[in-house]
Design a protein around this motif. Structure first.
Motif, PDB file in Angstrom:
ATOM      1  N   THR A 176      -3.108  -0.249   0.900  1.00  0.00           N
ATOM      2  CA  THR A 176      -4.183   0.353   0.118  1.00  0.00           C
ATOM      3  C   THR A 176      -3.590   0.947  -1.149  1.00  0.00           C
ATOM      4  O   THR A 176      -2.510   1.550  -1.113  1.00  0.00           O
ATOM      5  CB  THR A 176      -4.884   1.466   0.928  1.00  0.00           C
TER       6      THR A 176
ATOM      7  N   ILE B 249      -3.033   3.621  -3.512  1.00  0.00           N
ATOM      8  CA  ILE B 249      -3.178   5.079  -3.551  1.00  0.00           C
ATOM      9  C   ILE B 249      -2.125   5.635  -4.505  1.00  0.00           C
ATOM     10  O   ILE B 249      -0.974   5.185  -4.511  1.00  0.00           O
ATOM     11  CB  ILE B 249      -3.007   5.688  -2.145  1.00  0.00           C
TER      12      ILE B 249
ATOM     13  N   ASN C 189      -7.844   2.649  -4.887  1.00  0.00           N
ATOM     14  CA  ASN C 189      -8.746   3.158  -3.858  1.00  0.00           C
ATOM     15  C   ASN C 189      -8.813   4.683  -3.821  1.00  0.00           C
ATOM     16  O   ASN C 189      -9.890   5.256  -3.640  1.00  0.00           O
ATOM     17  CB  ASN C 189      -8.335   2.638  -2.480  1.00  0.00           C
ATOM     18  N   GLY C 190      -7.671   5.314  -3.963  1.00  0.00           N
ATOM     19  CA  GLY C 190      -7.653   6.773  -3.870  1.00  0.00           C
ATOM     20  C   GLY C 190      -6.519   7.368  -4.666  1.00  0.00           C
ATOM     21  O   GLY C 190      -5.498   6.713  -4.917  1.00  0.00           O
ATOM     22  N   ILE C 191      -6.709   8.596  -5.088  1.00  0.00           N
ATOM     23  CA  ILE C 191      -5.659   9.293  -5.825  1.00  0.00           C
ATOM     24  C   ILE C 191      -5.661  10.765  -5.423  1.00  0.00           C
ATOM     25  O   ILE C 191      -6.727  11.375  -5.238  1.00  0.00           O
ATOM     26  CB  ILE C 191      -5.839   9.134  -7.353  1.00  0.00           C
TER      27      ILE C 191
ATOM     28  N   THR D   2     -13.060   4.905  -6.857  1.00  0.00           N
ATOM     29  CA  THR D   2     -11.838   5.612  -6.473  1.00  0.00           C
ATOM     30  C   THR D   2     -12.171   6.996  -5.936  1.00  0.00           C
ATOM     31  O   THR D   2     -12.977   7.725  -6.521  1.00  0.00           O
ATOM     32  CB  THR D   2     -10.893   5.750  -7.677  1.00  0.00           C
TER      33      THR D   2
ATOM     34  N   VAL E  39      -2.375  11.868   1.517  1.00  0.00           N
ATOM     35  CA  VAL E  39      -2.060  10.452   1.312  1.00  0.00           C
ATOM     36  C   VAL E  39      -2.290   9.665   2.605  1.00  0.00           C
ATOM     37  O   VAL E  39      -2.933   8.604   2.609  1.00  0.00           O
ATOM     38  CB  VAL E  39      -0.608  10.293   0.820  1.00  0.00           C
TER      39      VAL E  39
ATOM     40  N   LEU F  72      -6.016   9.242   3.428  1.00  0.00           N
ATOM     41  CA  LEU F  72      -6.650   8.203   2.616  1.00  0.00           C
ATOM     42  C   LEU F  72      -6.332   6.816   3.167  1.00  0.00           C
ATOM     43  O   LEU F  72      -7.218   5.960   3.289  1.00  0.00           O
ATOM     44  CB  LEU F  72      -6.190   8.314   1.162  1.00  0.00           C
ATOM     45  N   TYR F  73      -5.077   6.583   3.495  1.00  0.00           N
ATOM     46  CA  TYR F  73      -4.713   5.300   4.106  1.00  0.00           C
ATOM     47  C   TYR F  73      -5.543   5.051   5.363  1.00  0.00           C
ATOM     48  O   TYR F  73      -6.064   3.948   5.585  1.00  0.00           O
ATOM     49  CB  TYR F  73      -3.229   5.293   4.480  1.00  0.00           C
TER      50      TYR F  73
END
Length: 335
Positions: free
Chosen positions: A208, A210, A233-235, A264, A305, A308-309
């Protein structure tokens, strides 16, 4: 007699001297364990060793290696009363956080540990970390993913590495210790248990996109615009204090808004080891909420982190990921 599975992934604990410095060597750690009489003393659980091949440098551990560790635990889950994962210290807190989410329905101890000094050296901290971790795994009082180091048992997704050369290398800045090991192992029963219900299941992570951005004085947010695409996808945004950001160039908030519109998830954590994010306490942080960011409360960056994964790997849509990032799933945050 309780039986424990020791999973040796690599790391300083099993390294031996070579011409190029300390390095892992296949088979040498098993031989070293055979020479420790305490591991077969009365009162010690029985144990088996599973050694990774190749052995891993913890700096190289990522999603594939987290899944590999998770599969070993899953495949041996019914055969053992607990697990001790030997791991390098640099990314141990990330792995502990990842496993805390991956191992759904966990009702056995999974204890990560390692050492700052190799087992083969004088004054090594490896011996105590290993023996005490095995005892904790055998006692079965901490049935969750934990990290044991330097006499302290920490919830895995609350741990962060605090020292590169101290023997007390990890801290739990926003949650009490689960146990302390002195003459006796003293458990803090008030903060143990109740994290995961249902049958045991391994929720493997998938790759993913990130990112992590740490805010600093003078930061030029426009430099990060190229990564704010639909593929991100994410931060995790590490902000000042309780979630504050500089607004001198008016670049960050439009960037976050575009990221949010692209799908995001922007999670706001604090650079401060202790304390929690309170979006809206100040105007500069309230603007983050208006732009679509979510609060990480007092999660460590490692936990944010890993979470999010986990949520993206479950296949959840953006709205559900956004909601669950602000919910306590495995004891990783305090609302």
């Amino acid at each position: 007699m309780k039986k424990i599975c020791i999973i040796y992934t690599g790391g300083t604990i099993g390294m031996v001297p070579t011409d190029q410095g300390y390095a892992p060597e296949a088979g040498s750690f098993a031989a070293a364990l055979a020479g420790i009489d305490d591991l077969s003393a009365e009162g010690m659980p029985a144990w088996d060793l599973i050694e990774f091949d190749p052995l891993l440098d913890s700096s190289n551990i990522a999603v594939d290696q987290w899944n590999q560790i998770g599969r070993v635990i899953r495949d041996n889950y019914d055969s053992y009363d607990g697990f001790v994962v030997l791991h390098g210290t640099d990314t141990m807190a990330y792995t502990a956080s990842a496993l805390s989410f991956m191992l759904e329905g966990l009702d056995k101890p999974v204890i990560l540990t390692g050492s700052q000094i190799p087992l083969c050296r004088l004054r090594s901290d490896a011996r105590d970390n290993l023996i005490t971790s095995i005892l904790i795994a055998g006692e079965g009082k901490a049935c969750e993913v934990c990290l044991y180091f330097g006499g302290r048992l920490i919830r895995g997704n609350r741990a962060t590495k605090a020292s590169a050369d101290g023997l007390i290398a990890f801290d739990s800045p926003n949650y009490p210790l689960l146990a302390e090991a002195g003459i006796d192992i003293r458990y803090n029963k008030r903060v143990l248990g109740g994290l995961s219900a249902g049958e045991f299941h391994l929720a493997e992570f998938r790759e993913t996109s990130i990112g992590v951005i740490k805010v600093f004085p003078g930061i030029q947010f426009q430099l990060f615009e190229p990564i704010m695409t639909e593929g991100l996808n994410g931060i995790v945004l590490e902000t000042f204090g309780t979630g504050n950001i500089p607004n001198y160039d008016d670049a960050l908030l439009p960037m976050i808004k575009r990221a949010f519109d692209n799908g995001t998830i922007v999670v706001v954590c604090s650079q401060c080891p202790q304390g929690t994010v309170r979006l809206g306490a100040y105007e500069v942080s309230a603007a983050l909420t208006r732009a679509g960011a979510v609060s990480g409360f007092n999660m460590t960056t490692e936990a944010a982190v890993a979470k999010l994964y986990y949520l993206f790997s479950k296949g959840y849509n953006r709205d559900r990921v956004k909601v669950e990032m602000e919910e306590d799933l495995r004891g990783e945050l305090t609302l």
